[in-house]
Design a protein around this motif. Structure first.
Motif, mmCIF file in Angstrom:
data_model
loop_
_atom_site.group_PDB
_atom_site.id
_atom_site.type_symbol
_atom_site.label_atom_id
_atom_site.label_comp_id
_atom_site.label_asym_id
_atom_site.label_seq_id
_atom_site.Cartn_x
_atom_site.Cartn_y
_atom_site.Cartn_z
ATOM 1 N N HIS A 22 1.250 -1.143 -15.333
ATOM 2 C CA HIS A 22 -0.164 -0.778 -15.412
ATOM 3 C C HIS A 22 -0.318 0.592 -16.064
ATOM 4 O O HIS A 22 -1.181 0.785 -16.935
ATOM 5 N N GLU A 76 0.836 -1.208 0.000
ATOM 6 C CA GLU A 76 0.000 0.000 0.000
ATOM 7 C C GLU A 76 0.869 1.256 0.000
ATOM 8 O O GLU A 76 0.536 2.248 -0.665
ATOM 9 N N MET A 125 -1.152 -4.932 -5.041
ATOM 10 C CA MET A 125 -1.401 -6.229 -4.411
ATOM 11 C C MET A 125 -1.149 -7.374 -5.388
ATOM 12 O O MET A 125 -0.653 -8.437 -5.007
ATOM 13 N N LEU A 126 -1.475 -7.152 -6.644
ATOM 14 C CA LEU A 126 -1.188 -8.169 -7.648
ATOM 15 C C LEU A 126 0.317 -8.399 -7.758
ATOM 16 O O LEU A 126 0.780 -9.534 -7.841
ATOM 17 N N ASP A 144 -7.703 3.277 -5.305
ATOM 18 C CA ASP A 144 -8.136 1.878 -5.182
ATOM 19 C C ASP A 144 -7.536 1.018 -6.291
ATOM 20 O O ASP A 144 -7.099 -0.111 -6.038
ATOM 21 N N ASP A 145 -7.511 1.552 -7.517
ATOM 22 C CA ASP A 145 -6.936 0.780 -8.611
ATOM 23 C C ASP A 145 -5.440 0.585 -8.421
ATOM 24 O O ASP A 145 -4.898 -0.494 -8.688
ATOM 25 N N ARG A 151 -3.898 0.445 -5.599
ATOM 26 C CA ARG A 151 -3.737 -0.537 -4.516
ATOM 27 C C ARG A 151 -3.940 -1.949 -5.035
ATOM 28 O O ARG A 151 -3.180 -2.860 -4.695
ATOM 29 N N GLN A 152 -4.937 -2.154 -5.887
ATOM 30 C CA GLN A 152 -5.179 -3.485 -6.434
ATOM 31 C C GLN A 152 -4.006 -3.950 -7.291
ATOM 32 O O GLN A 152 -3.597 -5.117 -7.228
#
Length: 293
Positions: A122, A68, A89-90, A82-83, A85-86
């Motif tokens: 990303h 995070e 995490m991936l 939020d994106d 963070r996702q």
């Protein structure tokens, strides 16, 4: 007369209490890194299965604060928190799955570049409005950074291509490629009003519309060789019907045949012409596809 000896001036030394300097422990760059060495040793010893996957998930949860934090470094760049963070995490899940403790490297040394690389990937693959090669994206980032650094100098003039090339060590051609990509990160809506335009004149108003006459020209040119190959009677019937606007009855009177016969000849000839033109077009398309392959 008694000589007076000058007494040396006494200096008073201010005594200050001795202070013990405590060496504060410097905050580690990855101080949110938990100790999961034992779990990783167990993971490497376990065969693939539910137990190993459950232990991996436990390690992922322990390292989520670090992921995070790394995701937060990319905030305010056009992507939601939020994106980010996702995506982070991936990257963390990938790092936990691929990490091998036998290599002797601490997990955080492996996980940080993995998570950061996933976030950067990303941005590169999903947030560009246009498809831009990776090399041009890197040139764009270097040019953008150079422009920001040069704008901080006392000389307030806008840096040119030569200035950016000298600052970055890039060639002027690479600088121009990076500058062209500066506006490729996001696209402009066709409904956006143009600067300086009046009455809501938008970008879409500058675009042309399809011209149907072009299709007719192509069709006529494609039909010419097919028409020349027709028998004389069929060519004359088509000429009288479509160029002289004669009725089928008047054409029948001219040629001395029935109107039904004229109708069948027109239908059969037009059908054959369509098949020949389509066959020629398909042959050209296949030839171009084979040449491209």
């Amino acid at each position: 007369m008694t000589a007076v000896r000058a007494q040396p001036r006494q200096t008073h030394t201010r005594q200050t209490p001795t202070r013990q300097v405590r060496c504060r422990k410097r905050r580690h760059a990855h101080d949110d890194a938990p100790d999961t060495a034992a779990q990783f040793r167990r993971i490497s010893a376990l065969p693939e299965g539910p137990s190993k996957e459950a232990l991996r998930q436990e390690v992922v949860r322990a390292w989520m604060p670090m992921a995070e934090r790394l995701a937060g470094q990319f905030r305010n760049r056009g992507e939601s928190a939020d994106d980010l963070r996702q995506v982070a995490m991936l990257g963390l899940v990938k790092a936990v799955k691929r990490y091998d403790p036998d290599h002797g490297t601490a997990f955080e040394s492996y996980a940080v570049p993995t998570v950061v690389g996933e976030v950067k990937r990303h941005f590169r693959d999903h947030l560009w409005g246009l498809h831009v090669p990776r090399r041009v994206q890197e040139l764009r980032n270097r040019v953008r950074t150079a422009v920001q650094e040069l704008n901080r100098t006392p000389d307030s003039r806008t840096p040119g291509v030569a200035d950016i090339a000298e600052h970055t060590g890039l060639s002027e051609e690479d600088v121009r490629a990076g500058m062209e990509a500066l506006e490729s990160y996001s696209t402009l809506s066709l409904d956006a009003e143009l600067r300086g335009a009046e009455d809501g004149y938008a970008l879409i108003d500058t675009l042309g519309s399809p011209e149907p006459s072009y299709d007719r020209v192509v069709q006529r040119e494609a039909l010419k060789p097919c028409l020349r190959a027709l028998p004389e009677r069929e060519r004359r019937i088509l000429y009288l019907r479509f160029f002289c606007d004669e009725t089928q009855g008047r054409i029948a009177d001219r040629l001395g045949i029935s109107q039904m016969h004229v109708s069948r000849l027109i239908s059969r000839t037009c059908e054959r012409l369509g098949e020949e033109v389509n066959a020629e077009v398909n042959a050209e398309v296949n030839a171009e596809a084979n040449a491209a392959a």
